[in-house]
Scaffold this active site. Structure first.
Site, short mmCIF file in Angstrom:
data_model
loop_
_atom_site.label_atom_id
_atom_site.label_comp_id
_atom_site.label_asym_id
_atom_site.label_seq_id
_atom_site.Cartn_x
_atom_site.Cartn_y
_atom_site.Cartn_z
N HIS A 41 -14.12 1.53 -0.90
CA HIS A 41 -13.62 0.67 -0.34
C HIS A 41 -12.02 1.03 0.78
CE1 HIS A 41 -14.39 -2.56 -3.35
NE2 HIS A 41 -15.13 -2.45 -2.39
N ASN A 69 -12.75 2.14 -6.10
CA ASN A 69 -11.32 2.73 -5.92
C ASN A 69 -11.04 3.73 -4.60
OD1 ASN A 69 -11.68 1.64 -8.78
ND2 ASN A 69 -12.04 3.74 -9.10
N GLY A 89 -16.46 1.97 -15.13
CA GLY A 89 -15.10 0.96 -15.62
C GLY A 89 -15.16 -0.43 -13.92
N THR A 90 -15.69 -1.09 -13.58
CA THR A 90 -16.32 -2.33 -12.99
C THR A 90 -16.08 -3.45 -13.66
OG1 THR A 90 -16.54 -2.74 -10.61
CG2 THR A 90 -18.15 -2.03 -11.97
N SER A 91 -15.69 -4.64 -12.99
CA SER A 91 -15.91 -6.17 -13.67
C SER A 91 -17.14 -6.52 -13.07
CB SER A 91 -13.93 -7.00 -13.49
OG SER A 91 -14.48 -7.02 -11.70
N CYS A 98 0.46 7.53 15.72
CA CYS A 98 -0.85 7.66 15.36
C CYS A 98 -1.03 8.91 16.40
CB CYS A 98 -2.00 6.96 16.96
SG CYS A 98 -3.36 7.48 16.66
N TYR A 147 1.11 -1.33 0.04
CA TYR A 147 0.33 -0.03 0.00
C TYR A 147 0.76 1.26 0.44
CZ TYR A 147 -4.16 -3.18 0.39
OH TYR A 147 -5.54 -3.72 0.03
N CYS A 166 -5.76 3.45 13.41
CA CYS A 166 -5.25 2.50 14.39
C CYS A 166 -5.43 1.41 14.99
CB CYS A 166 -4.89 4.08 15.20
SG CYS A 166 -3.75 3.60 16.91
N ASN A 182 -18.27 0.30 -19.85
CA ASN A 182 -16.96 -0.91 -19.52
C ASN A 182 -16.21 -0.73 -20.81
OD1 ASN A 182 -15.97 -1.54 -17.15
ND2 ASN A 182 -15.91 -2.94 -18.08
#
Ligand code: BV8
Length: 235
Positions: free
Chosen positions: A115, A98, A182-184, A142, A62, A123, A208
């Site tokens: 998401h 996204n 734009g998503t499967s 934190c 990430y 934290c 898409n």
């Protein structure tokens, strides 16, 4: 169910976006040939178990994606949705799967990240959510409880409950237009939104590159790059 004629001007719109809306900005999608997961199996990096088993691998995954945000720009699809948000007087909710910040940078305001967001951290000691420092691998403190080594990405992993679900469900029930971009259609609960919206009388449109896994649930489907389809649709 209320009959909706095609000419009805929508009063309440829900738009769902996925990785395909950021593809033309250079952000890799997940399941394409050069998919982001290529380097890693999803289970290796996007689950709480993965984080417990190998926190450094997950934090580095990430951190790298957060750093990459500095190198990409919103594309014409993000800008068109920003214009729609500014100009549409009805109810609008843009729900994105996204975790990048390109919708915000493209001008979207009525926006929810179901998401989570790369630029935010949470934290695990006190629960405080905060702006993520540049990297989490060096275990920063934190900003609330000052404990070190307890910050995780504020991202929804597999098996975790997506954010804003009550608000999203209410918006889907009120929508008279649902647009998926734009998503499967591979991941739930987002992949089920089209059926909730159409079940409450909404017209549904998919835009898409290729037909998604749920393409048959849509009244209309347009296939091609979001950078072309979305501005044409918004105009
Ligand atoms: C939950 C982390 C419950 C962030 C992600 C069996 C059946 C049904 C459900 C399940 C099941 N088994 C398990 C589940 C649940 C699971 C799930 O759906 N699994 C799938 C794999 C079957 N879902 C969950 O676990 C969710 N949580 O259910 O919680 C719960 C209930 C109560 C209490 C506690 C828990 C959580 C899901 C979120 C997981 N996190 N990522 C990150 O690292 O980014 S998911 C991941 O996939 C990303 O977030 C991404 O957003 C999401 C969807 O992918 P897409 O965005 O669609 O991207 P993809 O690459 O797949 O597709 C891109 C598309 O764009 C393609 O179609 C391509 O053609 C198109 N495209 C490409 N270029 C362009 C383009 N389109 C237009 N223009 C272009 N230029």
């Amino acid at each position: 169910m209320k009959e909706r004629t095609v000419s009805d001007k929508p009063r309440s719109i829900v738009i769902l976006t996925g990785a395909g809306v950021s593809a033309e900005s250079g952000v890799p999608t997940f399941r394409g040939p050069d998919g982001l997961w290529e380097g890693h199996r999803v289970e290796e990096v996007a689950t709480p178990e993965a984080f417990r088993r190998d926190p450094d691998l997950v934090l580095k995954f990430y951190d790298a994606r957060r750093a990459a945000l500095e190198t990409v720009e919103p594309n014409a699809a993000h800008a068109a949705l920003g214009r729609l948000d500014a100009e549409f007087g009805g109810e609008l909710l843009i729900v994105t799967q996204n975790v990048d910040d390109l919708h915000e940078r493209g001008g979207a305001k009525r926006l929810r990240h179901m998401h989570g967001e790369l630029k935010r951290a949470r934290c695990t000691a006190c629960g405080a959510r905060q702006q993520a420092p540049q990297t989490l691998i060096d275990r920063p403190a934190c900003s609330s409880c000052e404990a070190t080594g307890h910050l995780r990405p504020d991202i929804v992993w597999f098996g975790e409950m997506p954010f804003h679900m009550e608000e999203i469900d209410r918006a889907l029930e009120r929508a008279d237009l649902f647009v998926s971009i734009g998503t499967s259609g591979a991941v739930y609960p987002a992949a089920g939104f089209v059926r909730i919206a159409s079940g409450h009388g909404a017209r549904t449109l998919e835009m898409n590159l290729d037909p998604s896994e749920g393409t048959f649930y849509f009244d209309e489907a347009r296939h091609g790059p979001a950078g072309q389809l979305v501005p044409a649709w918004v105009e």
